[in-house]
Design an enzyme around this catalytic site. Structure first.
Site, PDB file in Angstrom:
ATOM      1  N   ASP A 242      48.248  71.618  21.697  1.00 37.69           N
ATOM      2  CA  ASP A 242      48.230  70.459  20.822  1.00 37.69           C
ATOM      3  C   ASP A 242      48.149  70.971  19.378  1.00 37.69           C
ATOM      4  OD1 ASP A 242      48.180  67.780  20.223  1.00 37.69           O
ATOM      5  OD2 ASP A 242      46.075  67.476  20.722  1.00 37.69           O
TER       6      ASP A 242
ATOM      7  N   GLU B 147      51.732  71.738  14.986  1.00 34.08           N
ATOM      8  CA  GLU B 147      52.768  71.484  13.946  1.00 34.08           C
ATOM      9  C   GLU B 147      52.757  72.561  12.879  1.00 34.08           C
ATOM     10  OE1 GLU B 147      50.485  69.239  14.966  1.00 34.08           O
ATOM     11  OE2 GLU B 147      51.818  68.249  16.379  1.00 34.08           O
TER      12      GLU B 147
ATOM     13  N   ASP C 260      50.380  60.552  19.144  1.00 37.19           N
ATOM     14  CA  ASP C 260      49.266  59.600  19.080  1.00 37.19           C
ATOM     15  C   ASP C 260      49.715  58.172  18.811  1.00 37.19           C
ATOM     16  OD1 ASP C 260      47.682  61.721  19.604  1.00 37.19           O
ATOM     17  OD2 ASP C 260      46.961  61.984  17.558  1.00 37.19           O
TER      18      ASP C 260
END
Ligand SMILES: *[C@@H]1O[C@H](CO)[C@@H](O)[C@H](O)[C@H]1NC(C)=O
Ligand SMILES: *[C@@H]1O[C@H](CO)[C@@H](O)[C@H](O)[C@H]1NC(C)=O
Ligand SMILES: *[C@@H]1O[C@H](CO)[C@@H](O)[C@H](O)[C@H]1NC(C)=O
Length: 935
Positions: free
Chosen positions: A525, A528, A602
């Site tokens: 997770d 980025e 999300d």
């Protein structure tokens, strides 16, 4: 997981409410606020007026004696000269090497344009930085094991001298592709079978901001350029960007000639067909953490695949912009053309143009270049139960047993962040998970798997981060010190998985953490990367990665480098068992399909996010990354029961099917629902499991040829313009299943679009006939317990009907075939089976069988490939064959004859009361045998 910068939210809340719906939007730049985007927009607007061209090819630089009119080679190279007119000091000329080649077997043209830099003459750049433009995005995006493709194919070459503009024509091997290079005012036209498909630099938006000294900047810009933020950054959150190279953007425009529909370039929470951006922000590709992202918006998201597909009735074309920097894409539908403008902050121009008849030609060739979507563990296409967080071992085991008690099949359970010891990855919270091996063994009894979260940020001062800093495998700040930023654990460093040292360290941590455990998998997770203290929720652009390249240059491949390194480590660890690893990544790039699944990040528990999940998944499916889903039933917020039910009914069609919830939400495991909702959701999940044989076959077809698993209506049917903008219903692989999930509150029916033909309602096989020659819509009943779904005539579906607790336990169950003949009484289907968990299929250890019905008379199986070993397939018995009869009524008799090998027997036909179908029970034949049934 959320980006949660409380500090910013408190201070900026009034501003945010005034301007945007999403939580994160105010943190992100608009094109006007982004120096290079702003400059290129201004440039393009001015150039449209002046039509000045500053780029031309220097004929003397061509790697070929121009006197000869014909030759053979596989790479065309030359220099483009960029001219900055300076009557006062003499024109400035900048050399930009260009190359053009045809990539083998992919019907494609590759164009690269670099800048000829001379660092030896320029001491303005610090020694810790690499002075060249980053030109290795392709090394991450392409399947570099496929050396064949990377070699340019044969190319023939002609020069034609025109009166006003010299034109050089390049032809591929079979002359189906012609590339015309205009040298005076640089432009390229690409023809496919003599049809003009692309015009490159059509509008003269080409712009390559060459290296210059700050003091000489004013001399180095053309009249149409603005110097806006060339050496500094005004944006609130990125003022500290050192911009050591000054301006370095690259931009180019591409016209899709005679195409009015373009798709792709995820990730955006937007429609499937891309919108005209003439009066809006451009689409932005820049991997960022966007909690509760704005929907119906071109704002950037977690992943970026810079591949755009255009199509009309008989030609399709793709642009693959191989650049990992912050990128903006403008789209204008003008007349019968689509005009696009691609702008990247840095790097080189490296672009592959694909040509084909249909979108499937493009996807197929694109995955030849960037790699096959993985064939995942069969269990990983079952249901995943996740929550932030399952607190401890008893909690996990309780969910595990409640799911069984209420007969919800599932395969994977997940642990979010809190399983760690104080947010230190590669550790377990001691009191909550005192014996992970024991937990994993308990889960393994029913074939179940566990996924835990491991992110690339590493808390300062523990054995993992310490060794990364010591061995110099971390990301550095612009001064060359280990970069320290804020994320879940507080102050953290970031592993640099672009660096071979970082990769080796990562590998070592996994070896220790996973050891011999077989059913433990990883979720990357926040890759980025998400940095709470960073500009635009992510890394400062002047951070330094391996080989001295700035974050600015590699940003969009960082996430890919993390999950690919994770996958490679897991694969190596599991080599003994030969098991396929499972990795979920939030950030992705072109090529991510080789090693990871992803999801839409999300979202929130409301109907709009349910609606937008479908075009988002469809988009990823047509650009080669089909293994995607959205969090069911919305990550944040508490879904009302109706939304939860409808979201499960949609979620069973996501290739990646996971229930997930934010830490602040109420528990919502599906067994907690009241009746009748609980049973409706149970039925939906059980349907997913019944269809696993078909879905797994779809994953195999995706692996082999890139076929989408969620397939848009237009994809195989470009002859119907009515379908180009439909993105709320879809086919499932090649199965013929046509689904339209309900995404509206209190809906009891829905309009669904059908192309002419015959369809069968999935559950009772009642026919729906669409006459005529154009697609038509029909109103379909859809009370809460109904998912609108049909089998398109012409298909044969394979399923396993019986409920089992996990996919592994279904291996012992027999198959049911469902035959849905088209109006001519024909139907086809295929079935792929392997062991579901190892790489033995790569050595031929799989079964592939085709089924066909001809003229409503003869149903045949043809075994195309068989494994050598018996234990690969599980039970292959056929329990029942069900045939919809609407199209074949006249030919159906009372009994049928089955011929299998030298065996011939008659069996009775069972008829349904409503007359919709007939069936053969216990036909005593198998899916891995060749047989024939005559009606
Ligand atoms: C990439 O750039 C470096 C430095 O300019 C150069 O040496 C190398 O040949 C380039 N590679 C490719 C594939 O263009
Ligand atoms: C273009 O020509 C090639 C070679 O003749 C052929 O294989 C292909 O099908 C043609 N494509 C289209 C779109 O007509
Ligand atoms: C088997 O079926 C698949 C999918 O329908 C099809 O693409 C393939 O051509 C068929 N193969 C044979 C040998 O019939």
């Amino acid at each position: 997981m959320i980006f949660n910068n409380r500090f910013l939210i408190i201070f900026l809340l009034p501003l945010y409410w005034a301007t945007a719906f999403g939580f994160t939007e105010y943190l992100l730049k608009t094109c006007q606020q982004s120096g290079f985007c702003h400059r290129n927009k201004v440039y393009s607007q001015n150039i449209l007026k002046t039509k000045n061209s500053y780029y031309s090819i220097d004929l003397s630089s061509i790697n070929y004696e121009v006197e000869k009119s014909k030759s053979e080679l596989n790479l065309f190279t030359a220099n483009i000269i960029k001219t900055i007119p300076r009557p006062d000091v003499g024109d400035i000329k900048v050399v930009l090497p260009i190359s053009i080649s045809f990539l083998k077997d992919t019907n494609s043209v590759r164009l690269t344009i670099d800048e000829d830099r001379h660092p030896e003459l320029d001491n303005s750049i610090s020694e810790i930085l690499n002075p060249y433009r980053y030109n290795e995005t392709w090394k991450w995006a392409f399947d570099i094991d496929n050396k064949d493709i990377l070699q340019g194919d044969k190319l023939s070459f002609y020069e034609l001298k025109g009166s006003s503009n010299n034109v050089i024509s390049l032809y591929n091997r079979d002359n189906s592709i012609k590339v015309e290079v205009y040298t005076n005012s640089f432009k390229i036209k690409v023809f496919y079978n003599d049809t003009l498909v692309f015009t490159v630099n059509d509008r003269l938006f080409m712009n390559l901001e060459h290296k210059r000294l700050k003091e000489l900047n004013f001399q180095n810009i053309n009249p149409e350029e603005t110097p806006y933020n060339m050496f500094g950054d005004d944006f609130e959150y990125s003022k500290d960007d050192t911009l050591k190279f000054g301006p370095e953007s690259v931009a180019l425009d591409f016209t899709f000639n005679n195409m009015e529909n373009v798709y792709g370039i995820p990730e955006h929470a937007d429609s499937l067909k891309l919108k005209d951006t003439s009066n809006t922000e451009p689409y932005r590709l820049f991997n960022v953490d966007v909690f509760e992202y704005t929907i119906d918006s071109p704002m950037p998201m977690y992943g970026a695949i810079p591949f755009m597909i255009g199509t009309n009735k008989d030609t399709s074309a793709g642009i693959f912009w191989v650049n990992a920097a912050d990128t903006w894409v403008d789209i204008a539908y003008e007349g019968s053309d689509t005009k696009t403008h691609w702008i990247s902050e840095t790097g080189i121009i490296d672009v592959v143009l694909f040509l084909g008849k249909s979108p499937s030609d493009l996807t197929k060739n694109y995955i030849k270049l960037t790699g096959k979507p993985q064939l995942p563990l069969l269990s990983s296409i079952g249901y995943h139960q996740c929550r932030w967080n399952y607190n401890d071992e008893p909690d996990v085991l309780n969910v595990d047993s409640e799911m069984d008690k209420y007969q919800f099949p599932f395969d994977f359970i997940w642990l979010d962040l809190e399983y760690t010891d104080d947010k230190k990855y590669f550790t377990w919270k001691p009191n909550s998970f005192p014996n992970p091996k024991r937990l994993l063994n308990k889960l393994a009894r029913l074939g179940r798997q566990l996924v835990v979260l491991i992110d690339p940020h590493l808390k300062l001062n523990y054995f993992v981060s310490d060794s990364v800093v010591e061995d110099q495998g971390c990301v550095y700040n612009s001064e060359g010190d280990p970069f320290i930023g804020h994320c879940w654990p507080g102050n953290s460093i970031w592993i640099d998985t672009l660096n071979p040292i970082g990769q080796k360290l990562w590998d070592g941590f996994f070896k220790k953490f996973i050891g011999s455990i077989k059913n433990l998998h990883i979720w990357n997770d926040m890759n980025e990367p998400s940095i709470f203290s960073g500009p635009e929720t992510t890394a400062p652009k002047d951070l330094i990665h391996y080989a001295g390249f700035e974050e600015r240059s590699i940003h969009n491949i960082y996430g890919l480098s993390v999950h690919e390194t994770t996958y490679d480590s897991l694969k190596e660890i599991k080599d003994g068992s030969g098991l396929r690893p499972f990795v979920l990544t939030r950030a992705f790039f072109a090529g991510s399909q080789r090693t990871a699944a992803t999801w839409t990040g999300d979202n929130a528990a409301n109907w709009d996010y349910l609606r937008i999940s479908i075009p988002m998944c469809l988009t990823n499916n047509i650009v080669g990354m089909p293994f995607i889903g959205a969090d069911v039933a919305g990550f944040s917020g508490d879904p009302e029961p109706e939304l939860l039910v409808r979201w499960y009914q949609a979620g069973i069609w996501y290739p990646f099917f996971r229930g997930h919830a934010h830490i602040d939400t109420k528990r919502r495991e599906p067994y907690l629902l009241d009746e009748p909702d609980r049973s409706i959701v149970r039925e939906a999940i059980q349907l997913r499991y019944a269809l696993l044989p078909m879905l797994y076959t779809s994953f195999f077809n995706a692996h082999r040829t890139g076929t989408p698993i969620m397939k848009p209506m237009f994809y195989d049917k470009t002859m119907y313009p009515e379908l180009y903008a439909i993105d709320d219903q879809f086919y499932v692989g090649d199965s013929g299943l046509l689904v339209k999930p309900i995404v509206d509150k209190e809906a009891t029916s829905v309009e669904m679009m059908f192309v002419p033909g015959i369809y069968y309602e999935y559950t009772n096989l009642s026919p729906l006939i669409i006459n005529g020659i154009v697609p038509q819509s029909r109103n379909i009943d859809a009370p809460l317990d109904i998912i609108p779904m049909f089998i398109e005539g012409g298909h044969i579906l394979t399923r396993r009907n019986k409920y089992r607790r996990s996919s592994k336990l279904m291996r012992h169950d027999p198959y049911t075939l469902v035959i849905a003949p088209d109006v001519y009484g024909n139907a086809f289907g295929d079935l792929y089976i392997d062991d579901g968990e190892t790489f033995e299929f790569e050595k031929g250890e799989y079964l592939e069988t085709n089924f066909s019905l001809n003229d409503g008379k003869v149903l045949k199986s043809t075994v195309l490939n068989e494994p050598q070993f018996d234990n690969v397939l599980g039970n292959t018995d056929i329990y029942e064959i069900k045939i919809a009869t609407a199209a074949i009524k006249k030919t159906v008799k009372k009994t049928v004859t089955i011929i299998s090998g030298s065996n011939k027997h008659e069996v009775p036909l069972h008829r349904s009361e409503d007359g919709n179908w007939v069936s053969i029970r216990y036909p005593k034949i198998k899916v891995d045998e060749t047989w024939e049934i005559t009606f």
